[in-house]
Motif scaffolding. Sequence first.
Motif, short mmCIF file in Angstrom:
data_model
loop_
_atom_site.label_atom_id
_atom_site.label_comp_id
_atom_site.label_asym_id
_atom_site.label_seq_id
_atom_site.Cartn_x
_atom_site.Cartn_y
_atom_site.Cartn_z
N SER A 179 -15.52 -42.45 -28.15
CA SER A 179 -16.11 -43.12 -27.31
C SER A 179 -15.53 -44.51 -26.99
CB SER A 179 -17.65 -43.26 -27.52
OG SER A 179 -18.06 -44.07 -28.71
N SER A 180 -16.05 -45.54 -26.59
CA SER A 180 -15.76 -46.75 -26.36
C SER A 180 -15.58 -47.48 -27.96
CB SER A 180 -16.40 -47.70 -25.57
OG SER A 180 -17.72 -47.72 -25.75
N TRP A 181 -16.41 -46.67 -28.78
CA TRP A 181 -16.58 -47.50 -30.24
C TRP A 181 -16.40 -46.08 -31.17
CZ3 TRP A 181 -17.83 -52.50 -31.67
CH2 TRP A 181 -18.12 -53.49 -30.52
N ILE A 182 -15.94 -46.52 -32.37
CA ILE A 182 -15.77 -45.41 -33.17
C ILE A 182 -16.26 -45.97 -34.53
CG2 ILE A 182 -13.90 -44.09 -32.13
CD1 ILE A 182 -11.84 -45.45 -34.08
N ARG A 183 -16.67 -45.09 -35.27
CA ARG A 183 -17.21 -45.33 -36.75
C ARG A 183 -16.24 -45.16 -37.80
NH1 ARG A 183 -21.48 -43.41 -40.55
NH2 ARG A 183 -21.99 -45.17 -41.77
N VAL A 184 -15.87 -46.42 -38.51
CA VAL A 184 -14.80 -46.48 -39.52
C VAL A 184 -15.22 -46.77 -40.83
CG1 VAL A 184 -13.01 -46.59 -37.83
CG2 VAL A 184 -14.24 -48.86 -38.77
N ARG A 185 -14.26 -46.75 -41.80
CA ARG A 185 -14.69 -47.24 -43.16
C ARG A 185 -13.45 -47.86 -43.81
NH1 ARG A 185 -18.28 -43.21 -45.58
NH2 ARG A 185 -16.52 -42.00 -44.94
N HIS A 186 -13.47 -48.91 -44.38
CA HIS A 186 -12.45 -49.63 -45.17
C HIS A 186 -12.27 -49.10 -46.42
CE1 HIS A 186 -10.30 -52.91 -47.08
NE2 HIS A 186 -9.86 -53.13 -45.95
N ARG A 187 -11.19 -49.05 -47.04
CA ARG A 187 -10.91 -48.66 -48.55
C ARG A 187 -11.77 -49.24 -49.61
NH1 ARG A 187 -5.27 -51.00 -49.40
NH2 ARG A 187 -5.93 -53.05 -50.22
N ASP A 188 -12.36 -50.37 -49.15
CA ASP A 188 -13.42 -51.19 -49.99
C ASP A 188 -14.88 -50.55 -49.88
OD1 ASP A 188 -11.18 -52.81 -51.10
OD2 ASP A 188 -11.77 -54.35 -49.84
N GLY A 189 -15.33 -49.62 -49.21
CA GLY A 189 -16.44 -49.14 -48.85
C GLY A 189 -17.13 -49.80 -47.67
N ILE A 190 -16.53 -50.72 -46.91
CA ILE A 190 -17.30 -51.43 -45.94
C ILE A 190 -17.15 -50.26 -44.82
CG2 ILE A 190 -17.29 -53.33 -44.35
CD1 ILE A 190 -16.03 -55.10 -46.69
N SER A 191 -18.25 -49.99 -44.18
CA SER A 191 -18.30 -49.14 -42.91
C SER A 191 -19.05 -50.07 -41.77
CB SER A 191 -18.64 -47.85 -43.08
OG SER A 191 -20.11 -47.95 -43.43
N GLY A 192 -18.47 -49.56 -40.53
CA GLY A 192 -19.10 -50.02 -39.04
C GLY A 192 -18.54 -49.60 -37.98
N TYR A 193 -18.32 -50.12 -37.09
CA TYR A 193 -17.96 -49.81 -35.64
C TYR A 193 -16.99 -50.67 -35.09
CZ TYR A 193 -21.95 -46.45 -35.68
OH TYR A 193 -22.97 -45.47 -36.13
N ILE A 194 -15.87 -50.04 -34.57
CA ILE A 194 -14.75 -51.20 -34.05
C ILE A 194 -14.50 -50.52 -32.73
CG2 ILE A 194 -13.01 -49.52 -34.99
CD1 ILE A 194 -11.50 -52.12 -35.47
N ARG A 195 -14.17 -51.21 -31.71
CA ARG A 195 -13.79 -50.73 -30.44
C ARG A 195 -12.56 -49.97 -30.57
NH1 ARG A 195 -16.01 -51.84 -26.07
NH2 ARG A 195 -17.33 -53.77 -25.70
N MET A 196 -12.57 -48.89 -29.68
CA MET A 196 -11.62 -47.67 -29.98
C MET A 196 -10.05 -48.46 -29.41
SD MET A 196 -11.24 -43.76 -28.65
CE MET A 196 -11.21 -44.07 -27.00
N ALA A 197 -10.32 -49.71 -28.57
CA ALA A 197 -9.12 -50.21 -27.89
C ALA A 197 -8.47 -51.14 -29.07
CB ALA A 197 -9.60 -51.04 -26.68
N ASP A 198 -9.12 -51.44 -30.12
CA ASP A 198 -8.64 -52.29 -31.14
C ASP A 198 -7.92 -51.29 -32.32
OD1 ASP A 198 -9.47 -54.36 -30.04
OD2 ASP A 198 -11.43 -54.64 -31.12
N VAL A 199 -7.63 -49.96 -32.14
CA VAL A 199 -7.07 -49.26 -33.04
C VAL A 199 -6.17 -48.10 -32.44
CG1 VAL A 199 -8.85 -49.29 -34.74
CG2 VAL A 199 -8.94 -47.72 -33.22
N TRP A 200 -4.99 -47.54 -33.38
CA TRP A 200 -4.32 -46.65 -32.89
C TRP A 200 -4.78 -45.65 -33.80
CZ3 TRP A 200 -0.55 -43.50 -34.99
CH2 TRP A 200 0.23 -43.10 -34.20
N GLY A 201 -4.43 -44.36 -33.33
CA GLY A 201 -4.71 -43.06 -34.05
C GLY A 201 -5.92 -42.09 -33.50
N ILE A 202 -6.24 -42.27 -32.40
CA ILE A 202 -7.51 -41.59 -32.17
C ILE A 202 -7.18 -41.17 -30.67
CG2 ILE A 202 -8.85 -43.39 -31.07
CD1 ILE A 202 -10.95 -41.09 -32.75
#
Length: 147
Positions: free
Chosen positions: A124-147
């Motif tokens: 969607s316009s936001w995707i749920r992600v997790r950092h390798r340190d365990g921090i998770s949250g939502y990031i705008r899809m426009a800010d990432v590549w790979g989806i």
Amino acid sequence: MTISRFIASAVLLLSSAQLHAFEFKTVAPNAVILYDAPSTKGGKLFVAPRGMPVQVVLTYGDWVKVRDASGDMAWLEQRSLSAKRNVVVRNPNARVRAAADDAAPLVMTADKGVILELVDPQPSSWIRVRHRDGISGYIRMADVWGI
């Protein structure tokens, strides 16, 4: 009649190409060498780090031609890929928030090039992600590549 069939075929072909979804995978479990040809005898281009997302462009036997976030294409062995999904941050200081909303509290800021695990593959316009340190949250899809 032949010209109209040709035009109809071309229209169907172009419309079906738009429906084709991109296939993304992740380099795993270790870093791998990317080649300029589908063979270990090909020229070595660079080493892809573990967890790097790639877009599958073509499969040829045990080899896969992939595109990385910068648009470069190379070959690697299919066994070097995982179905696990990661994304890479493509904008500097991308904000990861507690909820899919610009007003939600900031959880972390990710620099360009940071690899994040894709937790929820429903785009969607936001995707749920997790950092390798365990921090998770939502990031705008426009800010990432790979989806």
